[in-house]
Write a protein that holds these residues in place. Structure first.
Motif, mmCIF file in Angstrom:
data_model
loop_
_atom_site.group_PDB
_atom_site.id
_atom_site.type_symbol
_atom_site.label_atom_id
_atom_site.label_comp_id
_atom_site.label_asym_id
_atom_site.label_seq_id
_atom_site.Cartn_x
_atom_site.Cartn_y
_atom_site.Cartn_z
ATOM 1 N N LEU A 19 0.824 -1.201 0.000
ATOM 2 C CA LEU A 19 0.000 0.000 0.000
ATOM 3 C C LEU A 19 0.854 1.245 0.000
ATOM 4 N N CYS A 20 1.916 1.237 0.798
ATOM 5 C CA CYS A 20 2.808 2.395 0.850
ATOM 6 C C CYS A 20 3.457 2.618 -0.504
ATOM 7 N N PHE A 21 3.906 1.524 -1.108
ATOM 8 C CA PHE A 21 4.551 1.641 -2.407
ATOM 9 C C PHE A 21 3.575 2.194 -3.432
ATOM 10 N N GLY A 22 2.322 1.676 -3.382
ATOM 11 C CA GLY A 22 1.311 2.137 -4.313
ATOM 12 C C GLY A 22 1.055 3.619 -4.180
ATOM 13 N N SER A 23 1.012 4.120 -2.943
ATOM 14 C CA SER A 23 0.785 5.533 -2.706
ATOM 15 C C SER A 23 1.909 6.365 -3.301
ATOM 16 N N GLU A 24 3.142 5.976 -3.048
ATOM 17 C CA GLU A 24 4.291 6.697 -3.594
ATOM 18 C C GLU A 24 4.275 6.658 -5.117
ATOM 19 N N SER A 25 3.899 5.511 -5.655
ATOM 20 C CA SER A 25 3.848 5.355 -7.094
ATOM 21 C C SER A 25 2.795 6.277 -7.712
ATOM 22 N N ASP A 26 1.632 6.368 -7.073
ATOM 23 C CA ASP A 26 0.566 7.207 -7.600
ATOM 24 C C ASP A 26 0.922 8.690 -7.535
ATOM 25 N N ILE A 27 1.623 9.098 -6.497
ATOM 26 C CA ILE A 27 2.084 10.486 -6.398
ATOM 27 C C ILE A 27 3.082 10.774 -7.515
ATOM 28 N N LEU A 28 3.985 9.829 -7.749
ATOM 29 C CA LEU A 28 4.946 9.956 -8.846
ATOM 30 C C LEU A 28 4.221 10.045 -10.180
ATOM 31 N N CYS A 29 3.158 9.286 -10.324
ATOM 32 C CA CYS A 29 2.352 9.301 -11.537
ATOM 33 C C CYS A 29 1.835 10.705 -11.818
ATOM 34 N N LEU A 30 1.220 11.338 -10.823
ATOM 35 C CA LEU A 30 0.662 12.672 -11.018
ATOM 36 C C LEU A 30 1.740 13.712 -11.295
ATOM 37 N N LYS A 31 2.857 13.601 -10.612
ATOM 38 C CA LYS A 31 3.954 14.539 -10.854
ATOM 39 C C LYS A 31 4.448 14.419 -12.291
ATOM 40 N N SER A 32 4.548 13.185 -12.774
ATOM 41 C CA SER A 32 5.011 12.950 -14.133
ATOM 42 C C SER A 32 4.021 13.493 -15.156
ATOM 43 N N VAL A 33 2.729 13.260 -14.915
ATOM 44 C CA VAL A 33 1.696 13.759 -15.822
ATOM 45 C C VAL A 33 1.735 15.276 -15.885
ATOM 46 N N GLN A 34 1.793 15.898 -14.720
ATOM 47 C CA GLN A 34 1.818 17.363 -14.667
ATOM 48 C C GLN A 34 3.027 17.942 -15.415
ATOM 49 N N LYS A 35 4.138 17.256 -15.307
ATOM 50 C CA LYS A 35 5.368 17.726 -15.949
ATOM 51 C C LYS A 35 5.347 17.519 -17.456
ATOM 52 N N SER A 36 4.664 16.481 -17.918
ATOM 53 C CA SER A 36 4.748 16.106 -19.332
ATOM 54 C C SER A 36 3.719 16.793 -20.222
ATOM 55 N N ILE A 37 2.672 17.375 -19.631
ATOM 56 C CA ILE A 37 1.621 17.969 -20.461
ATOM 57 C C ILE A 37 1.720 19.500 -20.448
ATOM 58 N N ILE A 38 1.033 20.113 -21.406
ATOM 59 C CA ILE A 38 0.906 21.568 -21.449
ATOM 60 C C ILE A 38 -0.460 21.926 -20.876
ATOM 61 N N ASP A 39 -0.464 22.771 -19.891
ATOM 62 C CA ASP A 39 -1.675 23.117 -19.138
ATOM 63 C C ASP A 39 -1.952 24.613 -19.325
ATOM 64 N N PRO A 40 -2.481 25.006 -20.506
ATOM 65 C CA PRO A 40 -2.565 26.438 -20.842
ATOM 66 C C PRO A 40 -3.434 27.257 -19.903
ATOM 67 N N TYR A 41 -4.412 26.633 -19.285
ATOM 68 C CA TYR A 41 -5.293 27.371 -18.380
ATOM 69 C C TYR A 41 -4.871 27.247 -16.917
ATOM 70 N N GLY A 42 -3.788 26.503 -16.675
ATOM 71 C CA GLY A 42 -3.258 26.383 -15.320
ATOM 72 C C GLY A 42 -4.141 25.637 -14.352
ATOM 73 N N VAL A 43 -5.042 24.800 -14.874
ATOM 74 C CA VAL A 43 -5.973 24.080 -13.994
ATOM 75 C C VAL A 43 -5.235 23.115 -13.078
ATOM 76 N N LEU A 44 -4.346 22.317 -13.662
ATOM 77 C CA LEU A 44 -3.609 21.350 -12.846
ATOM 78 C C LEU A 44 -2.505 22.030 -12.044
ATOM 79 N N LYS A 45 -1.923 23.058 -12.605
ATOM 80 C CA LYS A 45 -0.864 23.781 -11.897
ATOM 81 C C LYS A 45 -1.397 24.385 -10.605
#
Length: 203
Positions: A19-45
């Motif tokens: 469970l701990c690993f899964g949590s860390e993995s999911d946080i890493l997932c969101l950080k990676s998504v946020q970094k890789s996409i263009i968010d012109p309206y700043g919704v995710l930012k």
């Protein structure tokens, strides 16, 4: 009895670690998504703030639905209609417990990757109203838990993979408004003809 107790303690320890690993993995997932996409309206930012982490904090992020409100385990990502741009986020492979993904009504482009390798347990996948191009990956047929697959209004070409006959759990399927051709797999012929609008030589 002692052996049973040891087994139970070992099982709980391994479960907790997972469970701990899964949590860390999911946080890493969101950080990676946020970094890789263009968010012109700043919704995710403006919403995905990773400072001062605490248990369950990502569950309050825009578009994030968790298995439990106090655990950082992502059940689904609903990022539709946010004006997001870029290619399919490869970092989604770190959302290991995710069952739903909605990237619809955005400005994603490029080919659809092997999602069956990135997120094999999805039950709902909505990539409609984007600009994804190229062929539909045959490997999606390996995602046998899929109930919904919506690829409508993209720039996909080629044919609908005949291997989609293996997707026996599908209750919703749409590939209308693409550049597809060729026959519709037998299993998918139960869906309305409007879901295949624009597919040439459907017979």
């Amino acid at each position: 009895m002692a052996d049973d107790t040891k087994f139970l303690l070992l099982f709980l320890l391994l479960s907790s670690s997972s469970l701990c690993f899964g949590s860390e993995s999911d946080i890493l997932c969101l950080k990676s998504v946020q970094k890789s996409i263009i968010d012109p309206y700043g919704v995710l930012k403006s919403s995905w703030i990773f400072e001062n982490p605490r248990e369950g904090y990502i569950c309050h992020f825009t578009g994030v639905e968790c298995w439990h409100p106090y655990e950082n385990g992502i059940l689904s990502l609903r990022l539709g209609n946010l004006g997001i741009q870029g290619t399919f986020p490869q970092g989604l492979q770190n959302c290991s417990s995710m069952t739903g993904l909605d990237l619809s009504n955005n400005n994603f482009s490029g080919p659809i990757p092997d999602i069956s390798r990135l997120n094999p347990y999805l039950t709902n996948l909505d990539l409609s109203y984007n600009s994804f191009w190229g062929s539909i990956p045959e490997s999606i047929s390996n995602m046998t838990y899929l109930n919904l697959l919506n690829l409508q209004h993209n720039k996909l070409s080629g044919h609908i993979p005949p291997q989609f006959n293996f997707l026996t759990r599908l209750t919703t399927f749409n590939v209308a408004e693409n550049l597809l051709s060729g026959p519709v797999p037998t299993l998918l012929q139960k869906f309305s003809a409007s879901n295949f609008a624009g597919v040439t030589d459907k017979k």
